[in-house]
Design a protein around this motif. Structure first.
Motif: not given
Length: 241
Positions: A27, A30, A212
């Motif tokens: 996450t 990316r 996150a």
């Protein structure tokens, strides 16, 4: 020195925490996870949206941490012999990898280069942040020897860091991972490592990582110390990706 053609940053995570850790790092970088591979499906690669990969993840039975794989063009036995001549200790040897420890105990691997990437294929332009550095945390009593080992092994000249306790190695064009060595306050112990991310806007990257699942540990003038959701320490730094 050995002719290094590519450097991989490896995030090693104990099996019970691996799934959560892998998802977090995919996450915040990316990227997407490759299909797991290996006898126990213990390896995967973080695949960026564009360009070649340079970060891998691994499930381990115990411990965990960070290590580096050095892709070399010379035959592996020759590269391993040079590393041990300079003070490394060989731990294991397989068909395509030699596992070693530096004089201070930092685990690293030598692997065969197979056109893994180039400077034109690692996309840095336009990235808000980039996992681009492995920092070796070195007890003060072994700092000089560890710096000398990595400088000689890589052939990358050392240069002073932003603070007296840091020394960096000047990577050649085309190498995706920087090496930074940090002298710790304690005089003895085993060399370990963590990863650093360069951030255009450290505050924005920090907030994205917290969203996150990461935790802020401490704030400093040039960097922020973080824990990922499974407790791995890493840093966000004020450098251009």
């Amino acid at each position: 020195m050995i002719d290094i053609r590519w450097v991989w940053a490896f995030l090693d995570t104990p099996t019970p925490d691996a799934e959560q850790s892998w998802a977090f790092w995919a996450t915040v970088t990316r990227s997407r996870l490759s299909e797991p591979r290996g006898e126990r499906r213990e390896f995967a690669t973080l695949l960026p949206e564009r360009g070649d990969a340079w970060v891998k993840v691994q499930r381990v039975l115990e411990g965990g941490g960070v290590h580096v794989d050095l892709d070399v063009e010379v035959p592996l036995p020759e590269a391993a012999a040079e590393a041990t001549r300079l003070g490394a200790v060989e731990v294991a040897r397989h068909d395509e990898v030699v596992v070693l420890r530096s004089p201070g105990g930092m685990t690293f691997c030598l692997t065969s280069w197979a056109n893994a990437g180039s400077a034109l294929q690692q996309v840095r332009e336009g990235q808000p942040d980039l996992l681009d550095q492995v920092c070796l945390d070195v007890p003060s009593g072994s700092f000089a020897r560890e710096v000398a080992f990595w400088e000689t092994l890589t052939g990358w000249p050392k240069r002073p860091g932003s603070l007296p306790e840091f020394v960096s190695l000047t990577r050649p064009d085309g190498i995706p991972v920087r090496f930074l060595l940090q002298r710790l306050g304690e005089p003895t112990g085993t060399v370990s490592a963590h990863v650093d991310l360069a951030a255009r806007d450290r505050g924005a990257t920090r907030e994205a990582h917290v969203a996150a699942g990461a935790e802020v540990v401490s704030e400093h003038e040039f960097w922020t110390v973080m824990h990922d959701p499974v407790g791995r320490t890493y840093c966000l730094t004020d450098r251009r990706p």
